[in-house]
Design a protein around this motif. Structure first.
Motif, PDB file in Angstrom:
ATOM      1  N   ASP A 180       0.836  -1.198   0.000  1.00  0.00           N
ATOM      2  CA  ASP A 180       0.000   0.000   0.000  1.00  0.00           C
ATOM      3  C   ASP A 180       0.873   1.251   0.000  1.00  0.00           C
ATOM      4  O   ASP A 180       2.028   1.206   0.442  1.00  0.00           O
ATOM      5  CB  ASP A 180      -0.855  -0.018   1.273  1.00  0.00           C
ATOM      6  CG  ASP A 180      -2.122   0.812   1.162  1.00  0.00           C
ATOM      7  OD1 ASP A 180      -2.291   1.553   0.184  1.00  0.00           O
ATOM      8  OD2 ASP A 180      -2.959   0.688   2.085  1.00  0.00           O
ATOM      9  N   ASP A 181       0.333   2.365  -0.468  1.00  0.00           N
ATOM     10  CA  ASP A 181       1.026   3.664  -0.420  1.00  0.00           C
ATOM     11  C   ASP A 181       2.417   3.552  -1.044  1.00  0.00           C
ATOM     12  O   ASP A 181       3.370   4.190  -0.576  1.00  0.00           O
ATOM     13  CB  ASP A 181       1.159   4.173   1.031  1.00  0.00           C
ATOM     14  CG  ASP A 181      -0.186   4.254   1.739  1.00  0.00           C
ATOM     15  OD1 ASP A 181      -1.222   4.300   1.053  1.00  0.00           O
ATOM     16  OD2 ASP A 181      -0.197   4.272   2.985  1.00  0.00           O
ATOM     17  N   GLU A 237      -4.418   4.572  -6.339  1.00  0.00           N
ATOM     18  CA  GLU A 237      -5.462   4.993  -5.402  1.00  0.00           C
ATOM     19  C   GLU A 237      -5.615   6.511  -5.419  1.00  0.00           C
ATOM     20  O   GLU A 237      -4.749   7.220  -5.919  1.00  0.00           O
ATOM     21  CB  GLU A 237      -5.168   4.486  -3.980  1.00  0.00           C
ATOM     22  CG  GLU A 237      -3.954   5.114  -3.333  1.00  0.00           C
ATOM     23  CD  GLU A 237      -3.711   4.608  -1.907  1.00  0.00           C
ATOM     24  OE1 GLU A 237      -4.413   3.699  -1.449  1.00  0.00           O
ATOM     25  OE2 GLU A 237      -2.807   5.134  -1.268  1.00  0.00           O
TER      26      GLU A 237
HETATM   27 MG    MG Z   1      -3.029   3.670   0.412  1.00  0.00          MG
END
Ligand code: MG
Ligand code: C2E
Ligand code: MG
Ligand code: MG
Length: 292
Positions: A180-181, A237
């Protein structure tokens, strides 16, 4: 650091909430009873497969409906939960909720798409997360590939050796693993070849800067190209507008998630969303699978 607040805030908050520190301590003590009092709930944000315009799945996002202070965002209470150790029972509750939600959709005869759950560092490194996930999946009878786990780069960097062991354990269960990220941590690229990863999730800061920044645009393109060379899928995202969708299509990004397609949805609204998405010519969703 203590910060003075306006009169409006004084009316709404109990006295010890006048300072950031006071609010934090209050929330920490209230968080201990949040699960038992059923104050936590999960929203599900759709992810879209760019090439086929099909529903790629959902991300489970936890919220806390505090009886006095209203809905509190995870950015505020997850760090408190991490520091106090409450993240372990809370994270397990989110996992259990997501698996129960998938089972409910299956039992309602809906086509199933994977649900992603965020794991924080402490939950990942200090709990029996492989056993927990394995147990939940076995109880539910769901195909393990319907569960995806999102970890940040900081998780794998906090304890690289243990991370490899835990991630291999999770990978062996058949769940999907994503970072993520991606791009915001101080990562060593070496972990990309050591970990059984399925997907990179490009952080929203790059996505949202693409329009004004040639550098962010280049970074997004480079992440997609690298991911594909490593046989990883890639999702962006924080996608909020059609220009970003077009740019991500050109970059050959696989999936997108963001307010442009949908905000996170209440669990009760997801079944309708799945039916509508399937009905409006958006293409076939995955049909329910037996565990294999
Ligand atoms: Mg994220
Ligand atoms: P994340 O995992 O990176 O989740 C994506 C966040 O971006 C979510 O914020 C989502 O609502 C938000 N978002 C989605 N689309 C857009 C968009 O188009 N524009 C903008 N500006 N934002 C968008 P949310 O729900 O507030 O969650 C924040 C963070 O809290 C998550 O970031 C994740 O790190 C953490 N979190 C949420 N639920 C959980 C959980 O169950 N466990 C753990 N450990 N962390 C969680
Ligand atoms: Mg996430
Ligand atoms: Mg985040």
């Amino acid at each position: 650091h203590a910060k003075a607040q306006g009169r409006g805030a004084m009316v709404r908050y109990a006295p010890d909430l006048r300072t950031e520190q006071g609010r934090r301590l209050t929330l920490e003590s209230h968080l201990r009873r949040a699960i038992a009092q059923e104050e936590l709930f999960v929203e599900y944000q759709p992810k879209v497969e760019l090439r086929s315009d099909t529903l790629a799945g959902f991300e489970a996002l936890v919220r806390w409906r505090h009886p006095e202070y209203g809905v509190i965002a995870p950015d505020e209470f997850i760090p408190i939960a991490e520091e106090s150790g409450m993240i372990v029972p809370i994270g397990e509750w989110v996992l259990r909720s997501a698996v129960a939600q998938l089972a409910a959709w299956r039992d309602a005869g809906l086509p199933l798409a994977p649900v992603a759950v965020n794991l924080s560092a402490r939950q990942f490194l200090q709990s029996e997360v492989v056993e927990t996930v394995g147990g939940l999946l076995a109880e539910s009878g769901l195909a393990p590939g319907l569960l995806e786990l999102e970890l940040t780069e900081s998780v794998s960097m906090a304890d690289p050796e243990r991370s490899v062991v835990v991630m291999r354990g999770l990978g062996a269960l058949g769940v999907m693993l994503s970072i993520d990220d991606f791009g915001t941590g101080f990562s060593s690229f070496s972990y990309l070849r050591r970990l059984p990863l399925d997907k990179l999730k490009i952080d929203k800061s790059f996505v949202q800067d693409m329009a004004h920044s040639a550098e962010s645009s280049a970074i997004v393109q480079a992440i997609v190209a690298m991911a594909h060379r490593l046989k990883l899928a890639v999702i962006a995202e924080g996608v909020e507008n059609a220009d970003q969708v077009a740019a991500l299509r050109r970059a050959e990004c696989d999936q997108i998630q963001g307010f442009y397609y949908s905000r996170p949805l209440a669990a009760a609204d997801c079944a309708d969303f799945i039916r509508q998405y399937a009905a409006n010519g958006a293409g076939p969703l995955k049909t329910p699978q037996a565990p294999g």
